[in-house]
Design an enzyme around this catalytic site. Structure first.
Site, PDB file in Angstrom:
ATOM      1  N   ASP A 313       0.858  -1.175   0.000  1.00 16.75           N
ATOM      2  CA  ASP A 313       0.000   0.000   0.000  1.00 16.75           C
ATOM      3  C   ASP A 313       0.901   1.234   0.000  1.00 16.75           C
ATOM      4  O   ASP A 313       2.070   1.154   0.398  1.00 16.75           O
ATOM      5  CB  ASP A 313      -0.885  -0.044   1.254  1.00 16.75           C
ATOM      6  N   ASP A 618      -3.761  -2.005   5.563  1.00 15.05           N
ATOM      7  CA  ASP A 618      -4.247  -1.685   6.898  1.00 15.05           C
ATOM      8  C   ASP A 618      -5.762  -1.635   6.997  1.00 15.05           C
ATOM      9  O   ASP A 618      -6.317  -1.759   8.086  1.00 15.05           O
ATOM     10  CB  ASP A 618      -3.659  -0.357   7.382  1.00 15.05           C
ATOM     11  N   ASP A 622      -8.144  -4.285   2.404  1.00 13.26           N
ATOM     12  CA  ASP A 622      -6.922  -5.050   2.125  1.00 13.26           C
ATOM     13  C   ASP A 622      -7.006  -6.497   2.614  1.00 13.26           C
ATOM     14  O   ASP A 622      -6.184  -7.327   2.215  1.00 13.26           O
ATOM     15  CB  ASP A 622      -5.721  -4.385   2.800  1.00 13.26           C
TER      16      ASP A 622
END
Length: 896
Positions: A313, A618, A622
């Site tokens: 990410d 997070d 995800d």
């Protein structure tokens, strides 16, 4: 979405009850999970565990109760650890369920009532206000300054402004500005919405469904240990049969030969291996924890060493997750802004420091930035020699420009203006205005979208003063705005004017003073970590919900996006078939504007081509991809759902920490190969000693109790200490190994067999020598026993390297190994010299000359190995195994 389900005045209680029966409760369901007992019993299906259980039974039959207890303790320890890991993974959906709203304010029978969120149905009209958790996916009917935090679904931290839907037939899906989603939080304003999807039909429910459908694959290490178990199983049966048949054909007692064959088969089983693997992994977990990563699943440590793709990410992992102004443009200057720390803060023009106070227009911009702002910025003491840093509160963009002003010493509390009126930002005006007063004077301070703001300006200010805003200047400012936007900077414009009143249309006839471009900057350590990945042949990939320009700018800065690499957006992914994605996924370095389904597709496409994928994240969005990845990595500040789906948690949310954990994963696999080499070589040495001795017509070389002593002395502490060997300097300079690569790759099996044979033949030669020189089977067995133990203790140091002999390894970089060898050697010495232990192990005391003979004979195998390695046709490569795929001449397979 059927029109009949969207009554804007709400439902009646009767209709709601009918729909509840039809559609079910507004909850997240899951497939029936395995119970604790079933999970625990499932730990005993592993082939190595089955072999160990059979060994336990055979040990009891032979009267070796101590060995039986040891083996069963090892099996139970591994079963408990496996149970704990698997049982914890069952908690993922429970964490997801807890994110649903507990209650909702719903319009029923024309009145607003509070009902459990689980009882909400499609068509329910409900109210929203700041602080509420949204109970269902819904279309907005009306709103006032309504903002929602959708970070758990989108991954982006800034709240999203919401608007009423223009039609109830809107194409519903993730990321709609006219919709709110289950589990997200209202941060500002109020509104009324109508439920369009509940339970498993909601976006949160779809994520729950993805999580439920993902089956966890065994790790590469588990597959390799299973492969080793099969080899050991075949070997044990063969040994038991061969020794028993050979002895019987020679005329030995049938029962004695069966017992000898069984004892040797038990000796051949590396019963210490599962325990040593577990302990080594646990110790690696401790080392990784010191580097700010928490490992939730033990075997994930080793899997890290295989990783060749890291999908990361952007926000908070590769970047700092805080907006920072990087550039300021006035009508006559272009300045860069530097400094994360207070003492380092500065403005620069063409690389030279620029004094802000010398520019009238810049000081006006900074005054607007500080006053037209609801965030705060203050100096945070570093302590212990650390520099002061900025501590901010408030919306990220406003915090960034507040820090910008503070860097030049412009502090809101020190300004001469006091706040008289605020006109908040809204998406129609795209501006925010604050009116300041000072006595009878009033000044309008405005910031907003540059193109909109310029349309409200008639003058501009530079360092010489205020001038009329002509088309040339306006064009030049817009050109600067476009340039900054193309480099992924978020740009704000600043303007002001003096006013005679605080009423009326204040946002007109403004004086333009400049632009500020900001970005969430890359972490300083992330760039070095990406470079480390590149050297280690690990491909970093950015997967983000952010805009493509922003994503590419950060990716280029970090070295993730390089010339020739491809980028894909979520929209482009939707238009691609799985086959088309499979063809290009290896070339894509940046995926932007993606949703949870996209992330899952990307991870599956990478795994399909054989990549070992680490996936970070997070948010709830995800979680499916993290669970699907070979190594799921959650952020320490992430949601519980993501943490439960992960194998590893980064406590500092730092990409560099993940790279450090991968380094530890590579080290642990190297060490696992070391002690597998050591244990199997030693076991083969024992088998060769017994089997060849029997074929040569000798008496039984070692008794079952002596074989047990060898296993206790050599299979325990030295092998465990070998698993704690420190990393080699070049561990991150080598390519990741293939997950399909055999644990015996690179000639390791040949090395193991050859060294085992040398140990066995040396032991046999000493049996013969002692028998002839000193007479009696007891003396011969003592000499053979001590030679076998000492030869194995020398060999443990050879196992420290696959390319260096005993005389080229670093002896003193693992003090635990030296201590373990000294303890094991001491036990062996006592077995010969202590009266009580001699009676147990049927040995005799040795003289100094006899001990020197044992030591000399034990060095024959290492010396021979060193000579063969030196005479090899190719110069040995520094640690080519297991990380590099290279051809090694057959003669090298017989080196130390």
């Amino acid at each position: 979405m059927p029109q009949k389900l969207l009554e804007q005045e709400g439902l009646t209680s009767k209709e709601a009850q009918k729909r509840l029966l039809e559609y079910g409760e507004n909850t997240l369901s899951a497939k029936k999970k395995s119970g604790p007992l079933k999970i625990f019993l499932g730990q005993f299906r592993d082939l190595m565990v089955i072999i160990l259980l059979i060994s336990t039974v055979l040990s009891v039959m032979m009267g070796e109760i101590t060995e039986a207890i040891t083996i069963i303790a090892i099996v139970l320890l591994n079963a408990v650890l496996g149970f704990v890991q698997e049982y914890r993974t069952e908690k993922t959906l429970e964490a997801l369920k807890e994110m649903a709203a507990p209650a909702a304010q719903v319009v029923r029978d024309g009145e607003v009532v509070s009902v459990p969120a689980s009882q909400m149905v499609v068509g329910d009209v409900f109210l929203l206000k700041a602080g509420d958790r949204v109970p269902a996916d819904a279309l907005i009917l009306s709103s006032t300054n309504l903002y929602a935090d959708e970070s758990l679904l989108s991954g982006e931290s800034e709240p999203v402004e919401k608007h009423p839907a223009k039609t109830l037939e809107t194409d519903f899906g993730p990321g709609k500005l006219e919709a709110v989603y289950m589990g997200t939080v209202i941060t500002k304003g109020r509104g009324k919405a109508i439920a369009a999807a509940t339970g498993m039909e909601s976006e949160m429910g779809k994520i729950a469904g993805m999580l439920d459908d993902i089956e966890e694959d065994p790790t590469p290490l588990q597959l390799k240990l299973d492969q080793l178990g099969k080899i050991v199983a075949i070997g044990c049966v063969g040994i038991c049969a061969a020794v028993s048949v050979a002895g019987i054909l020679r005329g030995e007692n049938l029962f004695d030969m069966i017992i000898t064959g069984i004892s040797l088969a038990v000796a051949a089983v590396p019963e210490g291996l599962p325990a040593i693997v577990t302990i080594s992994l646990a110790l690696a977990v401790r080392r990784i924890l010191k580097r700010n990563a928490l490992v939730r699943k033990l075997h994930a440590v080793e899997t890290l060493g295989c990783a060749n793709v890291i999908c990361s990410d952007k926000t908070g992992t590769l970047t700092e997750n805080k907006m920072t102004v990087r550039e300021v443009v006035t009508p006559d200057r272009r300045l860069t802004v530097a400094g994360e720390n207070y003492a380092d803060s500065a403005f620069f023009e063409d690389g030279k420091k620029f004094e802000a106070v010398s520019h009238q227009g810049l000081m006006s911009l900074l005054e607007i930035a500080a006053f037209c702002n609801n965030a705060t910025a203050s100096r945070e003491k570093g302590g212990f020699g650390l520099k002061e840093r900025w501590q901010t509160t408030g919306e990220p963009t406003e915090a960034a420009i507040q820090v910008l002003a503070a860097k030049a010493g412009v502090i809101p509390q020190e300004l001469r203006w006091f706040r008289e009126r605020e006109i908040p930002f809204d998406s129609d005006r795209k501006m925010m205005t604050v009116v300041g007063g000072m006595g009878s004077r009033h000044r309008v301070f405005t910031k907003g979208a540059p193109d909109i703001l310029l349309g409200r300006c008639t003058r501009y200010q530079d360092e010489r003063g205020v001038h009329p805003l002509n088309e040339g200047v306006r064009s030049r400012i817009l050109k600067e705005n476009n340039r900054m936007a193309e480099t992924a900077l978020r740009v704000l414009g600043f303007a002001y004017r003096d006013a005679s009143s605080i009423q009326g249309n204040l946002e007109e006839d403004l004086i333009f003073v400049g632009l500020a471009g900001m970005i969430d900057p890359p972490r300083p350590e992330a760039k070095a970590a990406v470079e480390k990945c590149r050297r280690a042949k690990i491909r970093p990939v950015m997967i983000t919900g952010d805009h493509i320009l922003t994503a590419c700018a950060i990716a280029k800065d970090l070295g993730i996006l390089r010339e020739g690499d491809l980028t894909l957006t979520g929209k482009e992914l939707d238009e691609m078939s799985d086959e088309a994605l499979d063809r290009v996924v290896a070339k894509v370095s940046v995926f932007s504007r993606v949703n949870p389904g996209h992330k899952l597709r990307i991870v599956r496409a990478l795994k399909k081509r054989g990549d070992i994928v680490a996936m970070t994240g997070d948010g709830v969005n995800d979680a499916p991809a993290i669970k699907e990845a070979n190594i799921g990595v959650a952020m320490g500040g992430g949601t519980d759902v993501t943490k439960e789906a992960s194998s590893i948690i980064l406590l500092d949310n730092n990409f560099a920490t993940l790279v450090a954990a991968i380094e530890e994963g590579r080290v642990i696999y190297q060490n696992i190969r070391k002690f597998i080499r050591y244990l199997l070589s030693c076991n083969i040495g024992e088998v060769v000693t017994m089997f060849v001795g029997m074929l040569m017509g000798m008496p039984v070389v070692l008794t079952p109790i002596q074989i047990l002593l060898v296993n206790l002395v050599t299979d325990g502490l030295p092998a465990m200490a070998l698993g704690m060997d420190p990393a080699q300097d070049d561990v991150m300079e080598l390519s990741p190994r293939s997950s399909e690569e055999s644990i015996f790759s690179g000639g390791l099996l040949g090395t193991i067999v050859f060294r085992g044979m040398l140990i066995g033949l040396t032991t046999l030669s000493m049996f013969v020598a002692f028998y002839r020189l000193y007479g009696g089977v007891e003396a011969a067995r003592t000499g053979a026993l001590m030679t076998l133990i000492v030869a194995q203790l020398f060999h443990v140091f050879e196992c420290k390297s696959e390319t260096h002999s005993l005389f080229g390894v670093p002896f003193f970089n693992n003090k635990k190994l030296i201590g373990a060898v000294m303890v094991s050697g001491g036990i062996a010495f006592l077995a010969s010299e202590n009266t009580w232990m001699r009676a147990i192990f049927q040995t005799i005391p040795l003289t100094l000359n006899q001990w020197l003979l044992v030591l000399g004979a034990s060095l024959i195998a290492p010396i021979l190995s060193a000579l063969l390695l030196k005479l090899g046709r190719e110069k040995p490569l520094e640690n080519p195994v297991p990380m590099k795929t290279v051809r090694i001449p057959r003669s090298d397979s017989f080196g130390g």
